[in-house]
Enzyme design. Structure first.
Site, PDB file in Angstrom:
ATOM      1  N   GLU A 116       0.891  -1.167   0.000  1.00 42.15           N
ATOM      2  CA  GLU A 116       0.000   0.000   0.000  1.00 42.15           C
ATOM      3  C   GLU A 116       0.923   1.208   0.000  1.00 42.15           C
ATOM      4  O   GLU A 116       1.653   1.451   0.965  1.00 42.15           O
ATOM      5  CB  GLU A 116      -0.871  -0.035   1.254  1.00 42.15           C
ATOM      6  CG  GLU A 116      -1.915   1.049   1.268  1.00 42.15           C
ATOM      7  CD  GLU A 116      -2.306   1.411   2.691  1.00 42.15           C
ATOM      8  OE1 GLU A 116      -2.571   0.513   3.505  1.00 42.15           O
ATOM      9  OE2 GLU A 116      -2.319   2.625   2.983  1.00 42.15           O
ATOM     10  N   CYS A 149      -3.248   7.208   5.711  1.00 41.24           N
ATOM     11  CA  CYS A 149      -3.176   6.876   4.274  1.00 41.24           C
ATOM     12  C   CYS A 149      -4.443   7.323   3.573  1.00 41.24           C
ATOM     13  O   CYS A 149      -4.451   7.509   2.360  1.00 41.24           O
ATOM     14  CB  CYS A 149      -3.032   5.381   4.048  1.00 41.24           C
ATOM     15  SG  CYS A 149      -2.412   4.435   5.430  1.00 41.24           S
TER      16      CYS A 149
END
Lengths: 509, 509
Positions: B245, B282
């Site tokens: 990610e 994030c």
């Protein structure tokens, strides 16, 4: 500059038959990918997709005589095999239509809000969407089943992804014909031609994998070619999934008890499997661990008789023939390697099946005999004679990943006596499919099939055959707190499409 | 040569607190991976795995005070947030224990022989096996939930894969503590220590991804670091899956009607989401498309008020602080960019939240303003004011992949009027999670969750949060014609383990 011609070649003579296409320029690859990209929306409707796949099967069957003749002229695989392969290909298209109808592949999961969770769960609904344009690199050895209308194409279209196929140079004429049939089927459902593109040429294949609008790729072929494309896919500014089937040795272990019980039958079965399709199967058994001693001798004798009686055959192209002839000669020249039936050149355009034997101890550690652990495409196998179980274990520990691993057991071992279960366990880490008392050639199209395996068998954990092949072309998306009025039908509470799903933890089918 | 020390650093002062470890040498990485590899067999039993995960949660909770204190000292995230994050981490471990118990993740498929298929189907049984040792690269910003005992570790252990964690240098002391707790939990179930390895150091991370016995990797962090590891994973002689990610802008679209209806609430909500955890999520909304004109002005005014009232905060380390200060200054200096609340340096060790505005037209084509389409880690967002729907579409078409995409709709649009459904459809290709009238921060642990998205959001199509995260660490294997006596219990006809499965085409749950 004139476009490079693409010739159809007769492998039985090595002569050019006719020019059937030209190699695609970078601009033509771009146009094919853009047309496919523009066709994405047309594939959204699952009903249309399923109908298209079924019509494609119908149209392929309707064109059977023409297609089989064209395939035979370019591959020399013979009408019987090719008729069967076409039937398999149509079955596969219809199987994927059934999968599209059922909808389980959408993996629908619904979670209503749950304040007791940590952190609290909002309304969340997840399913899978098609990734986008899929590049398919056809195989040489299955001009129907792993080519233009093969498993990669069928599963990608089923997923809702338009496809651009890179034709295999061993059957460019057939590729053009099959692409036309698929486009005709598409037209019947008012789908644009762009749902199925076709390009020829090595350079076109490189352009294709680099194209920004290509979202994933499927490949069946050699380790060298597949790895080069895998590397290119990974090196893109935006890397894409590359599902490549690259190569496999497909080891077979014959226990002492199995050889004693039916050594002759095992030898005959092995001969049939390794020479099927002139040994040009990805799942050809390429290494057989057989016991030293009398029982193993019976197996080798039976194998010798059967392989000796095998007619010389034509390989798919002359490059393969040259590689085969050179490859078996190099292997046969290794110390302690014998050739009970010498494989190699047959007539001017054919090859003869054969097999080699070697003491298993020669394979137990690194050295020049490692060549015997590399796939040799064509009608040859290596029988490694082992003295004890430790040698079997040593050789197995040195194998790369495989599509299949097989063990031949005695009746008693198959019923649970002795080392049967242990051998099945030992073979499992080596392969994607483990067989008992069968032969790996013949890859059924089924939900439980897995045609893949640890690298280099495949470059991913996915399968290229069977129902789950569709998963390769999908990505999940979750919707959070999206009002019912704005949700896709697949995710609505009342399940208007009747999809199997996981609903608030409960599996609904 | 002395081993390089690993220091715990206080981000509130930038001072070294204590030496907590040393960087792992190549030999130490090798030892950790080998120990993990040797521990694979111990994780075979699903009952033991589930119990281990639950005990790990219990033990983490028992050590809560010590762990939260250690985490706060190294991250400055504060005890409230960290206590919540630890609770989430324990919930997640137990959720995966539940998934292990249920067994649906094994994807059992059984096909009895079927001679009516083309080609005929032999007895085929497929399920999934753990891949092997998983390398986990911890994130800085979630010292519990995306670190040593976080989602990657929990899902890998649930799958039956031992884990070697590369500790994040921003909380090495906490990493050591958590690893000890996990190993204590393992010992309670007679599992070897090797099921959970921990290494420190940049070079150790490189060694880890290259180790032949590492079978897959999970990563949460920056695009630069993640891409380097992705490239290394792909370049191995045997490439392995790398689930990374990497970064996300998390666009938000506010419709004209939504801004008119509740511009003030949207501004306040946005302020809360973008400053949560000092903007170090994030899924922080980093680009907001808001209408030009009065309704949008209301939103901006509300955002201004709320962000102005936000206290300065401490980022996870001083490198991040420097990057933030430089990054916002560079962005603020672009033509036509305004700073209603100027983000940047706060006190000596803190940063101040702020936001920038820019005409959306500036983002509609390539140029120096593309910098605004890159993630800037920390408490800042960019509000792009659009004149019409075409500008929204133009900007969206230029975005890279995202973890999330959000649309703020009016009540009427949420009920199906106007462009609501169209906007949801337009945002779907951009992200792995699409939200209506919510904020992307806060990622629930649920079966329907998807925390991933088109590159660079993630390097694969998988999720790192939620039930399906377990799929990343499995590979399928099919057994062909294997007698019942030799089959794993999971695949036997009478289903002794009561697993959900697909049995001869029928979905059994």
């Amino acid at each position: 500059m004139a476009a490079a011609p693409v010739w159809s070649v007769d492998p039985r003579t090595g002569k050019q038959r006719e020019q059937v296409a030209v190699e695609a320029t970078a601009q033509e690859v771009d146009a094919a990918v853009r047309a496919a990209h523009d066709a994405r929306g047309a594939l959204t409707d699952r009903t249309v997709r399923a109908a298209f796949l079924r019509t494609a099967a119908d149209e392929l069957e309707a064109a059977k005589d023409q297609l089989v003749e064209a395939a035979d002229a370019e591959t020399a695989l013979g009408p019987v095999r090719l008729t069967g392969e076409l039937a398999r290909t149509c079955y596969q298209l219809r199987a994927f239509a059934g999968i599209v109808d059922e909808g389980a592949f959408l993996d629908v999961v619904v979670n209503h809000p749950d304040d007791t969770a940590t952190p609290p769960i909002p309304d969340l609904r997840r399913y899978k969407l098609p990734l986008g344009v899929v590049a398919v690199y056809s195989a040489s050895n299955f001009p129907f089943a792993f080519s233009v209308a093969g498993g990669d194409t069928a599963s990608a279209l089923a997923a809702g992804c338009p496809v651009v196929v890179k034709a295999h140079p061993d059957h460019p004429g057939l590729s053009e014909l099959v692409a036309k049939v698929l486009r005709r089927a598409a037209a019947r459902h008012d789908l644009p031609e762009g749902v199925l593109g076709l390009v020829h040429g090595f350079e076109a294949g490189i352009e294709l994998i680099k194209h920004p609008q290509v979202a994933a790729a499927g490949f069946t072929g050699s380790i060298r070619g597949g790895r080069a494309l895998f590397d290119a896919a990974a090196a893109r500014p935006v890397p894409i999934p590359f599902h490549g089937e690259l190569g496999s040795l497909n080891p077979v272990v014959v226990t002492e008890a199995a050889a004693a019980e039916r050594g002759e039958a095992i030898g005959a079965g092995l001969a049939g499997s390794m020479t099927l399709g002139v040994g040009q199967f990805c799942v050809k058994p390429g290494l057989v661990l057989a016991p030293a001693g009398a029982a193993g001798d019976t197996l080798v004798k039976s194998l010798t008789d059967a392989v000796s009686n095998t007619d010389a055959g034509v390989l798919l192209d002359h490059r393969m023939r040259d590689n085969f002839v050179a490859g078996v000669a190099e292997r046969a020249g290794l110390p302690d390697v014998e050739s009970p039936v010498t494989p190699g050149a047959g007539g001017e355009h054919t090859v003869s099946a054969g097999f080699l034997t070697v003491p298993a101890s020669r394979l137990a550690q690194a050295g020049e005999h490692d060549l015997l652990l590399e796939e040799c495409f064509g009608p040859v196998t290596v029988v490694a004679r082992y003295a004890d179980e430790a040698e079997v274990r040593d050789v197995l520990s040195r194998l790369p990943g495989n599509l299949t691993a097989t063990v031949q057991l005695s009746d008693g071992e198959a019923a649970g006596e002795g080392r049967g279960a242990e051998l099945v366990r030992e073979l499992t880490p080596l392969a994607g499919r483990v067989l008992v008392n069968g032969w790996p050639t013949g890859v059924a199209v089924a939900a439980a099939q897995h045609h893949g395996g640890p690298y280099p068998a495949t470059t991913s954990t996915s399968t290229s055959v069977g129902g789950t092949a569709i998963e390769r072309w999908m990505r999940p998306v979750a919707y959070q707190a999206v009002p019912e009025a704005l949700l896709p039908a697949e995710l609505q509470d009342d399940n208007p499409l009747g999809l199997p799903r996981r609903f608030n933890g409960r599996l609904e089918r």
